[in-house]
Design an enzyme around this catalytic site. Structure first.
Site, PDB file in Angstrom:
ATOM      1  N   HIS A  59      16.541  49.634 111.922  1.00 26.61           N
ATOM      2  CA  HIS A  59      15.971  50.948 111.536  1.00 26.61           C
ATOM      3  C   HIS A  59      14.967  50.817 110.395  1.00 26.61           C
ATOM      4  O   HIS A  59      14.237  51.772 110.126  1.00 26.61           O
ATOM      5  CB  HIS A  59      17.068  51.986 111.208  1.00 26.61           C
ATOM      6  N   HIS A 112      11.411  55.753 103.126  1.00 29.72           N
ATOM      7  CA  HIS A 112      11.185  54.327 103.423  1.00 29.72           C
ATOM      8  C   HIS A 112       9.999  54.157 104.366  1.00 29.72           C
ATOM      9  O   HIS A 112       9.687  55.070 105.147  1.00 29.72           O
ATOM     10  CB  HIS A 112      12.431  53.733 104.105  1.00 29.72           C
ATOM     11  N   ASP A 145       9.884  51.651 106.704  1.00 29.19           N
ATOM     12  CA  ASP A 145      10.420  51.165 107.993  1.00 29.19           C
ATOM     13  C   ASP A 145       9.415  50.283 108.724  1.00 29.19           C
ATOM     14  O   ASP A 145       9.326  50.302 109.956  1.00 29.19           O
ATOM     15  CB  ASP A 145      10.851  52.350 108.877  1.00 29.19           C
ATOM     16  N   HIS A 188      16.818  55.554 112.743  1.00 28.99           N
ATOM     17  CA  HIS A 188      15.368  55.556 112.934  1.00 28.99           C
ATOM     18  C   HIS A 188      14.848  54.461 113.870  1.00 28.99           C
ATOM     19  O   HIS A 188      13.672  54.487 114.248  1.00 28.99           O
ATOM     20  CB  HIS A 188      14.647  55.512 111.577  1.00 28.99           C
ATOM     21  N   ASP A 222       9.387  60.056 105.297  1.00 27.83           N
ATOM     22  CA  ASP A 222      10.517  59.154 105.043  1.00 27.83           C
ATOM     23  C   ASP A 222      10.493  58.699 103.584  1.00 27.83           C
ATOM     24  O   ASP A 222       9.420  58.603 102.981  1.00 27.83           O
ATOM     25  CB  ASP A 222      10.340  57.920 105.973  1.00 27.83           C
ATOM     26  N   ASP A 244      12.448  61.456 109.042  1.00 24.23           N
ATOM     27  CA  ASP A 244      13.720  60.886 108.572  1.00 24.23           C
ATOM     28  C   ASP A 244      14.262  61.852 107.518  1.00 24.23           C
ATOM     29  O   ASP A 244      13.586  62.145 106.522  1.00 24.23           O
ATOM     30  CB  ASP A 244      13.436  59.499 107.969  1.00 24.23           C
ATOM     31  N   GLU A 270      18.501  60.134 111.269  1.00 27.59           N
ATOM     32  CA  GLU A 270      19.267  59.679 110.096  1.00 27.59           C
ATOM     33  C   GLU A 270      20.171  60.737 109.464  1.00 27.59           C
ATOM     34  O   GLU A 270      20.685  60.527 108.379  1.00 27.59           O
ATOM     35  CB  GLU A 270      18.355  59.038 109.039  1.00 27.59           C
ATOM     36  N   ASP A 309      16.172  61.490 105.217  1.00 29.80           N
ATOM     37  CA  ASP A 309      16.264  60.958 103.852  1.00 29.80           C
ATOM     38  C   ASP A 309      14.954  61.100 103.064  1.00 29.80           C
ATOM     39  O   ASP A 309      14.889  60.740 101.888  1.00 29.80           O
ATOM     40  CB  ASP A 309      16.821  59.532 103.820  1.00 29.80           C
TER      41      ASP A 309
HETATM   42  N1  LIG Z   1      15.387  54.448 108.541  1.00 29.97           N
HETATM   43  C1  LIG Z   1      15.874  54.125 107.340  1.00 29.97           C
HETATM   44  N2  LIG Z   1      16.680  54.936 106.710  1.00 29.97           N
HETATM   45  N3  LIG Z   1      15.522  52.930 106.871  1.00 29.97           N
HETATM   46  C2  LIG Z   1      15.974  52.362 105.634  1.00 29.97           C
HETATM   47  C3  LIG Z   1      15.433  50.970 105.470  1.00 29.97           C
HETATM   48  C4  LIG Z   1      15.894  50.330 104.192  1.00 29.97           C
HETATM   49  C5  LIG Z   1      15.320  48.957 103.922  1.00 29.97           C
HETATM   50  N4  LIG Z   1      13.908  49.014 103.670  1.00 29.97           N
HETATM   51  C6  LIG Z   1      15.599  48.007 105.100  1.00 29.97           C
HETATM   52  O1  LIG Z   1      14.664  47.539 105.708  1.00 29.97           O
HETATM   53  O2  LIG Z   1      16.733  47.735 105.399  1.00 29.97           O
HETATM   54 MN   LIG Z   2      13.401  55.952 108.352  1.00 31.39          MN
HETATM   55 MN   LIG Z   3      14.550  56.497 105.397  1.00 33.50          MN
END
Ligand SMILES: NC(=[NH2+])NCCC[C@H](N)C(=O)O
Ligand SMILES: [Mn+2]
Ligand SMILES: [Mn+2]
Length: 322
Positions: free
Chosen positions: A160, A145, A147, A115, A143, A249, A294, A251
């Protein structure tokens, strides 16, 4: 089936021109394999489906870009960030690639990659929308998350987990800001950002979301209101006269539908809910670009094919398949 695309896009030159950028980059996080996603998606027949089923005129250079010539010899951590030079160089180049498509009025589809590449894609479309239409662009970020970590709030140092902080300018508070190549016309306003699907947000990120009044619909909101109402609220927040970049994303989906991804979190969207989000954004006629990121085909032997299929489904739904 003929002419399945019925929505007239508001901010593109016509409804069939599509620029495709394949980004085989994994340096925004630590697990290898996410760089193989574009090839897996393409091998599963995505480009033919866009051309033959959905009738797009696809502009694709036929390459999965790995940006080998841009890779630095050494890339020490900087403000806690891992691979800062590599991510910086790749996103800068990608920003130009996306901009070149978007300034011609094409829809831009970018297949990642992790990402962190959204720093490149969103800055590229934002610049083109400012130039072509003199308009700010909205971003819908789907997502698990947020990010939106700054280098200082991130526990992992993985970029990411930071792209939104750079794209909104929230992480550029220091004079030695990384991604110094980002100009104001390549950034987005925190007021034009909407999240859907959140369920794993770091403590520092929660504060950033709160302090900046950022609109976010978590899985809790989706359970409470249903995905239909959430989409009404999300699109209502953006309004009907704003171009939209959708950054998806994989996920965001529950691991039941998309197990092969680097930071899977349980309790996510069903595939149908993911497709519905994409369909609703398509129906606005305001969608100008999509990132699909992702997908990591090497993480789960059994789940890889299913994850790729889910990714293809999200792309098709965003592009008018019903
Ligand atoms: N694009 C993603 N899958 N990001 C996951 C980030 C997980 C966590 N918040 C981090 O900053 O490391
Ligand atoms: Mn993401
Ligand atoms: Mn994510």
């Amino acid at each position: 089936m003929d002419a399945p695309i019925t929505i007239q896009p508001k901010f593109l030159s016509n409804k069939t021109e599509l620029g495709l950028v394949a980004v085989g980059f994994s340096g925004g996080q630590c697990k290898p394999g996410v760089d193989a996603a574009p090839m897996a998606l393409i091998e599963s027949g995505l480009v033919e489906q866009l051309k033959d089923d959905l009738k797009y005129d696809v502009h694709y250079d036929g390459q999965v870009h790995a940006y080998g010539d841009l890779m630095p010899k050494t890339d020490p951590d900087y403000r806690g960030m891992k691979n800062p030079k590599a991510v910086c160089a790749v996103t800068k180049q990608l920003s130009n690639q996306v901009y070149e498509h978007a300034k011609k009025g094409r829809f831009v589809l970018t297949l990642g990659g992790d990402h962190s590449i959204a720093i490149g894609t969103i800055s590229g479309t934002a610049k083109a929308m400012h130039e072509r239409l003199d308009r700010d662009m909205a971003v819908i970020w789907v997502d698990a998350h947020a990010d939106i970590n700054t280098p200082e709030t991130s526990d992992s140092g993985n970029i990411h987990g930071m792209p939104v902080a750079f794209l909104t300018g929230l992480a550029n508070d220091k004079p030695d800001a990384p991604f110094g190549w980002l100009n104001d016309d390549q950034r987005i306003s925190p007021k034009k950002l909407v999240y859907i699907g959140l369920r794993d947000v770091d403590r520092g990120e929660k504060k950033i979301l709160r302090d900046n009044g950022i609109k976010a619909f978590s899985m809790h909101d989706i359970d409470r209101y249903g995905i239909g109402k959430v989409m009404d609220m999300a699109l209502g927040w953006i309004g009907s006269d704003t171009p939209i970049h959708l950054s998806f994303d994989i996920d965001a989906l529950d691991p039941m539908w998309a197990p092969s991804t680097g930071t899977a979190v349980r309790g996510g969207l069903t595939l149908r809910e993911g497709d519905f989000i994409a369909e609703c954004v398509h129906e606005t006629g305001s969608l100008v670009a999509l990132d699909l990121v992702e997908v990591n085909p090497s993480l789960e032997e059994q789940g890889a094919a299913e994850t790729v299929r889910a990714g293809v489904s999200i792309v098709r739904s965003s592009l008018g398949d019903t």
